[in-house]
Design an enzyme around this catalytic site. Structure first.
Site, mmCIF file in Angstrom:
data_model
loop_
_atom_site.group_PDB
_atom_site.id
_atom_site.type_symbol
_atom_site.label_atom_id
_atom_site.label_comp_id
_atom_site.label_asym_id
_atom_site.label_seq_id
_atom_site.Cartn_x
_atom_site.Cartn_y
_atom_site.Cartn_z
ATOM 1 N N CYS A 54 3.432 -7.095 -2.787
ATOM 2 C CA CYS A 54 1.756 -7.012 -2.425
ATOM 3 C C CYS A 54 0.862 -7.947 -3.300
ATOM 4 O O CYS A 54 1.247 -9.319 -3.146
ATOM 5 C CB CYS A 54 1.498 -5.730 -2.530
ATOM 6 S SG CYS A 54 -0.095 -5.375 -1.497
ATOM 7 N N GLU A 71 8.990 -0.133 -1.913
ATOM 8 C CA GLU A 71 9.477 0.868 -2.697
ATOM 9 C C GLU A 71 8.935 2.258 -2.179
ATOM 10 O O GLU A 71 9.579 3.305 -2.478
ATOM 11 C CB GLU A 71 8.847 0.625 -4.283
ATOM 12 C CG GLU A 71 7.118 0.928 -4.022
ATOM 13 C CD GLU A 71 6.342 -0.341 -3.770
ATOM 14 O OE1 GLU A 71 6.993 -1.060 -3.045
ATOM 15 O OE2 GLU A 71 5.128 -0.608 -4.324
ATOM 16 N N HIS A 84 4.836 -2.551 0.984
ATOM 17 C CA HIS A 84 5.676 -1.739 -0.288
ATOM 18 C C HIS A 84 6.883 -1.240 0.088
ATOM 19 O O HIS A 84 7.067 -0.197 0.449
ATOM 20 C CB HIS A 84 4.535 -0.860 -0.965
ATOM 21 C CG HIS A 84 3.158 -1.219 -1.372
ATOM 22 N ND1 HIS A 84 2.946 -1.402 -2.697
ATOM 23 C CD2 HIS A 84 1.991 -1.565 -0.577
ATOM 24 C CE1 HIS A 84 1.906 -1.747 -2.888
ATOM 25 N NE2 HIS A 84 1.198 -2.061 -1.722
HETATM 26 N N1 GLN Z 1 -5.424 -6.301 -4.424
HETATM 27 C C1 GLN Z 1 -4.702 -6.863 -3.366
HETATM 28 C C2 GLN Z 1 -5.235 -6.902 -1.890
HETATM 29 O O1 GLN Z 1 -6.313 -5.714 -1.927
HETATM 30 C C3 GLN Z 1 -3.070 -6.371 -3.561
HETATM 31 C C4 GLN Z 1 -3.105 -4.844 -3.383
HETATM 32 C C5 GLN Z 1 -1.908 -4.338 -3.783
HETATM 33 O O2 GLN Z 1 -1.079 -5.025 -4.461
HETATM 34 N N2 GLN Z 1 -1.451 -3.203 -3.231
HETATM 35 O O3 GLN Z 1 -4.914 -7.144 -1.029
#
Ligand code: GLN
Length: 535
Positions: free
Chosen positions: A384, A512, A510
């Site tokens: 992410c 995970e 994600h």
């Molecule tokens: N802050 C980033 C976004 O909002 C990544 C979010 C995250 O890592 N879950 O796109």
């Protein structure tokens, strides 16, 4: 078994953090391993509508379900133990309960009556509990009541349990998880705090059926007898829950203590033989007897609280077992990293993972870490924000867009290689408005991603607002970055990777969240494999 769903409530006494989630998940595992269908629900007594807006320091990681609910991290344990997806219905907070009651009031649904905690709030709680039973999918619904008995904020939940016990009769039972402190001066386990917390439950009209006692020392017959006598439970319903080496051991400890047998007997459910836990035991066997070890760095900014990255560290446990190795995670604060200290800090690491996150703090450290991994053939996985940093690093140091950034960190950047999604631009509320939940991704053939997944179409869970900016697509491709996963509906870039590197991949989703004991995630498995090769 009769058609009616059985409801099991798990309350907590004496202190918080006793592991109600793990006990609930372990009982669920034992019932599932006997062939029953089970789901677990967590009721959280705080007023936030969901944990999505909470800082990870408050309650640890925010876990995301397929249907895009931002939930308590215990739901992650439920999925990792049961290998069955959870949903919005599995996590309810006081905020959500009040929100829906107040919405009904505004619509005039209460027809002029006074709206009160009893019956309106308690009815809403009861509905949320029974809703899972009504789906007809589950023979058992285990509901974990967050907080500790006696807290003002959990009172309406305990009252709802009292009412349901009365309504559901034999189809319902209460397990109270409590602590037996050990006094080293006298060498004794003490029962008084448990007696008191059961008294509090009784004051509210709830008699627990089973006591699960967290303890550092074995609970002998005398103590069991004493607890049974003072708390009105059967002696065999006093269960010892010794500290375990790993949470994955707890189902076996509970099986030894016959928690499943006691629960089934109490609820009048027939089940012969023992739970089928062969796969579980195999996993534990591998976990306990790895033939090798590998050190992997986790670069994040909440590293003081390991619960902030719970699903990631669990995914490494699953992937380690598959690779017959112990993954030694080194938690590294991204704010502490500089170009100069990285070679020493990363000394001995065979791979690094750059974690998800929000906001500017620690971002430059993450970018430096990725640069190092790219230039030194160090296996790398970015998740992410970690993927977004991968894109920023490549733009700055390879493509030559020196000012490249995400608009989240620098709204004025001249090269917004990571930008707000179009449909996010008009959103002003923070709660529940990100790109959330499961989305499809098409994997480009002949890439590392395709080798890892061995599938053309995958589904992974998201939680972010910002995204790879497709206006820069050509520049990245021309500069050698492979955009190996694309969302088929909107053309969003979900996976980036570099060829000519042993393992270098960033994912916007994600992975995970979807790793379980029975279904370890292929990305983590391959990442650990690559780290082992490096070793
Ligand atoms: N802050 C980033 C976004 O909002 C990544 C979010 C995250 O890592 N879950 O796109």
């Amino acid at each position: 078994m009769s058609n009616s769903t059985k409801y099991i409530f798990v309350t907590g006494g004496v202190t918080s953090s006793l592991g109600k989630g793990i006990i609930s998940a372990s009982l669920a595992k034992l019932l599932q391993a006997r062939g029953f269908t089970v789901t677990i629900q967590k009721l959280d007594p705080y007023i936030n509508v969901d944990p999505g807006t909470l800082n990870p320091y408050e309650h640890g990681e925010c876990y995301v379900t397929d249907d895009g609910a931002e939930t308590d991290l215990d739901l992650g344990h439920y999925e990792r133990f049961l290998n069955v997806p959870t949903s919005q219905a599995n996590n309810v907070t006081t905020g959500r309960i009040y929100q829906s009651v107040i919405e009904k009031e505004r619509k005039g649904e209460f027809l002029g009556r006074t709206v009160q905690v009893i019956p309106h709030i308690t009815d809403e709680i009861k509905n949320r509990i029974k809703q899972l039973g009504k789906t007809g999918q589950f023979q058992f619904v285990i509901t974990e009541i967050g907080g500790t008995v006696g807290d003002i904020e959990s009172l309406p939940y305990i009252e709802a349990v009292r009412q349901l016990k009365w309504e559901l009769g034999n189809n319902c039972m209460v397990i109270h998880l409590t602590l037996l402190p050990y006094l080293s001066t006298t060498g004794e386990l003490k029962t008084k705090p448990t007696q008191h917390s059961v008294k509090v439950l009784l004051e509210y009209g709830v008699q627990p059926d089973v006591l699960v006692c967290r303890t550092e020392h074995p609970v002998n017959k005398d103590i069991r007898r004493k607890l049974a006598l003072f708390c009105n439970v059967a002696e065999d319903s006093v269960i010892e829950a010794m500290d375990a080496r790993t949470i994955y051991e707890v189902p076996l400890l509970m099986e030894k203590e016959k928690l499943d047998v006691i629960v089934l007997k109490k609820l009048g459910v027939e089940s012969q033989g023992a739970p089928q836990l062969d796969n579980w035991r195999n996993f534990l066997n591998k976990f306990y007897n790895p033939s090798k070890e590998v050190r992997i760095g986790l670069i994040g900014k909440y590293v003081e609280l390991k619960d902030s990255y719970k699903s990631i560290s669990e995914a490494f446990i699953h992937a380690g077992a598959v690779n017959d190795c112990k993954v030694q995670l080194e938690w590294i604060h991204s704010e502490s990293l500089t170009e100069e200290n990285i070679p020493t800090k990363f000394n001995g690491l065979k791979g690094i993972l750059v974690a998800p996150g929000f906001g500017n703090r620690g971002i430059e450290g993450k970018i430096l870490a990725i640069k190092y991994a790219r230039e030194n053939n160090l296996p790398f996985l970015g998740i992410c924000l970690g993927m977004q940093c991968t894109v920023i690093e490549y733009a700055r140091n390879v493509i030559g867009l020196r000012d490249a950034h995400s608009r989240e960190m620098n709204p004025a950047t001249s090269s917004p290689v990571i930008d707000l999604l179009e449909n996010q631009k008009s959103i002003s509320n923070l709660g529940g408005t990100m790109r959330l939940g499961s989305y499809a991704c098409e994997v480009e053939e002949g890439t590392l991603a395709s080798k890892i997944y061995n599938k053309k179409k995958i589904n992974e869970r998201h939680r972010h607002r910002y995204e790879f900016n497709n206006e820069y697509k050509k520049q990245f491709v021309d500069a050698g970055m492979v955009l190996s996963g694309i969302n088929p509906d909107g053309g969003l870039v979900e996976i980036v990777e570099l060829p000519n590197h042993p393992f270098f991949i960033g994912v916007q989703f994600h992975p995970e969240y979807k790793s379980t004991v029975e279904n370890p995630h292929p990305l983590f498995i391959s990442f650990v494999e690559a780290a082992l090769k490096k070793a």
